[in-house]
Design an enzyme around this catalytic site. Structure first.
Site, PDB file in Angstrom:
ATOM      1  N   GLU A 142       4.681   8.708  12.048  1.00 51.92           N
ATOM      2  CA  GLU A 142       3.746   9.566  12.791  1.00 51.92           C
ATOM      3  C   GLU A 142       4.459  10.374  13.871  1.00 51.92           C
ATOM      4  O   GLU A 142       5.031   9.801  14.805  1.00 51.92           O
ATOM      5  CB  GLU A 142       2.668   8.704  13.460  1.00 51.92           C
ATOM      6  CG  GLU A 142       1.692   9.499  14.305  1.00 51.92           C
ATOM      7  CD  GLU A 142       0.756   8.616  15.110  1.00 51.92           C
ATOM      8  OE1 GLU A 142      -0.343   9.084  15.449  1.00 51.92           O
ATOM      9  OE2 GLU A 142       1.129   7.454  15.399  1.00 51.92           O
ATOM     10  N   ASP A 177      -1.624  12.839  12.782  1.00 46.69           N
ATOM     11  CA  ASP A 177      -2.537  12.706  13.913  1.00 46.69           C
ATOM     12  C   ASP A 177      -2.820  14.099  14.470  1.00 46.69           C
ATOM     13  O   ASP A 177      -1.931  14.740  15.040  1.00 46.69           O
ATOM     14  CB  ASP A 177      -1.916  11.804  14.977  1.00 46.69           C
ATOM     15  CG  ASP A 177      -2.895  11.437  16.079  1.00 46.69           C
ATOM     16  OD1 ASP A 177      -3.545  12.357  16.618  1.00 46.69           O
ATOM     17  OD2 ASP A 177      -3.008  10.240  16.404  1.00 46.69           O
ATOM     18  N   GLN A 203      -5.586  11.109  11.549  1.00 46.87           N
ATOM     19  CA  GLN A 203      -6.263  10.581  12.726  1.00 46.87           C
ATOM     20  C   GLN A 203      -6.780  11.728  13.595  1.00 46.87           C
ATOM     21  O   GLN A 203      -6.221  12.829  13.575  1.00 46.87           O
ATOM     22  CB  GLN A 203      -5.319   9.693  13.551  1.00 46.87           C
ATOM     23  CG  GLN A 203      -4.946   8.400  12.833  1.00 46.87           C
ATOM     24  CD  GLN A 203      -4.014   7.523  13.645  1.00 46.87           C
ATOM     25  OE1 GLN A 203      -3.171   8.009  14.388  1.00 46.87           O
ATOM     26  NE2 GLN A 203      -4.151   6.215  13.501  1.00 46.87           N
ATOM     27  N   GLU A 239      -9.062   7.573  16.340  1.00 49.26           N
ATOM     28  CA  GLU A 239      -8.142   6.966  17.293  1.00 49.26           C
ATOM     29  C   GLU A 239      -8.249   7.724  18.604  1.00 49.26           C
ATOM     30  O   GLU A 239      -7.380   8.516  18.969  1.00 49.26           O
ATOM     31  CB  GLU A 239      -6.699   6.991  16.766  1.00 49.26           C
ATOM     32  CG  GLU A 239      -5.784   6.089  17.599  1.00 49.26           C
ATOM     33  CD  GLU A 239      -4.308   6.330  17.351  1.00 49.26           C
ATOM     34  OE1 GLU A 239      -3.548   5.360  17.416  1.00 49.26           O
ATOM     35  OE2 GLU A 239      -3.915   7.491  17.113  1.00 49.26           O
TER      36      GLU A 239
END
Length: 269
Positions: A142, A177, A203, A239
């Site tokens: 990530e 993300d 995310q 998240e």
């Protein structure tokens, strides 16, 4: 239609880690993910997931020595053995609770160590991916923004794609993300489309607040429509850091997840 998972590292923190599973299920989530659940015995976590009929998607490798400022070990030269131990722990625990993925954290590096860090991360990920593959699991990497984590080695989508190419393992994917990528790079819909084949999980959180995804500069309605249109079939992880009590901020979930149950699959892929 989008399928949303709850990241229990940030959501439902009003409860103990075990109780968060049931709280997420009661709120309508059919999948969850965690950061570092290792203090909870695996048998207890698996039982909680089974009782609530919730899928565990993934967890992170341990960060290392928190007191010394570690935030992952994967790209740190000289600490390869520690990183592989962290992978062993994550894969073993994840496999025991039925998780489908492990996020391998790269760690913080100085600018003059970037070249060596990349070589280290690639070599480490080759071994880690083979271990995860034996357990039937995916590895995720990530990119994390430098505003929240200055010096984090992996910080752009293109860098992650390059590393995946160098590692050459079929079970290594990007955790995309949107919060981190918007801060570092922007242009989210194009990058989601361009790197779709390498994305293992998505995310979301508001930018810049990292609160519920119903505020800020990202139009997540459009992001969800884009993910549908390009054929993304995975989960979207919530998240974010709630503005208050988690349940009080879930209005977005019922609005955005219509039809979620009709396309329910239990894997980060």
């Amino acid at each position: 239609m989008p399928r949303f998972s709850a990241n229990l590292g940030f959501l439902f923190t009003e409860y103990s880690e075990i109780e968060r599973v049931a709280a997420a299920a009661a709120a309508g989530f059919k999948a969850v993910e965690m950061h570092w659940p290792y203090q909870v015995p695996a048998a207890e976590m698996r039982s909680a997931l089974s009782r609530s009929q919730v899928t565990m998607l993934g967890l992170n490798t341990p960060v290392g020595n928190v007191a010394a400022g570690d935030f992952g070990l994967g790209a740190l030269s000289g600490r390869e053995s520690e990183f592989q131990q962290s992978v062993d722990q994550a894969v073993s625990y994840g496999h025991a609770i039925g998780a489908t993925a492990v996020h391998c954290m790269s760690g913080l590096v100085s600018p003059d160590a970037v070249s060596v860090a990349e070589q280290t991360f690639v070599a480490n990920l080759k071994l880690a991916a083979d271990k995860a593959d034996q357990a039937g699991m995916t590895l995720l990497i990530e990119p994390i923004n430098h505003r929240d984590k200055p010096g984090y080695f992996l910080h752009t989508i293109e860098q992650a794609a390059s590393i995946i190419g160098q590692v050459g393992r079929r079970n290594l994917r990007i955790m995309f993300d949107c919060y981190h990528t918007q801060i570092m790079q922007g242009d989210l819909t194009r990058r989601l489309k361009d790197y779709l084949e390498l994305i293992g999980h998505v995310q979301i959180a508001a930018v810049p607040s990292r609160a519920e995804p119903d505020e800020g500069e990202i139009d997540y309605h459009e992001i969800c429509r884009s993910l549908d249109s390009i054929g993304y079939g995975g989960w979207i992880g919530a998240e974010y850091k709630p503005r208050g009590r988690t349940e009080d901020g879930l209005g977005w979930l019922s609005t955005w997840s219509q039809g979620q149950s009709s396309n329910d699959r239990g894997a980060v892929a």
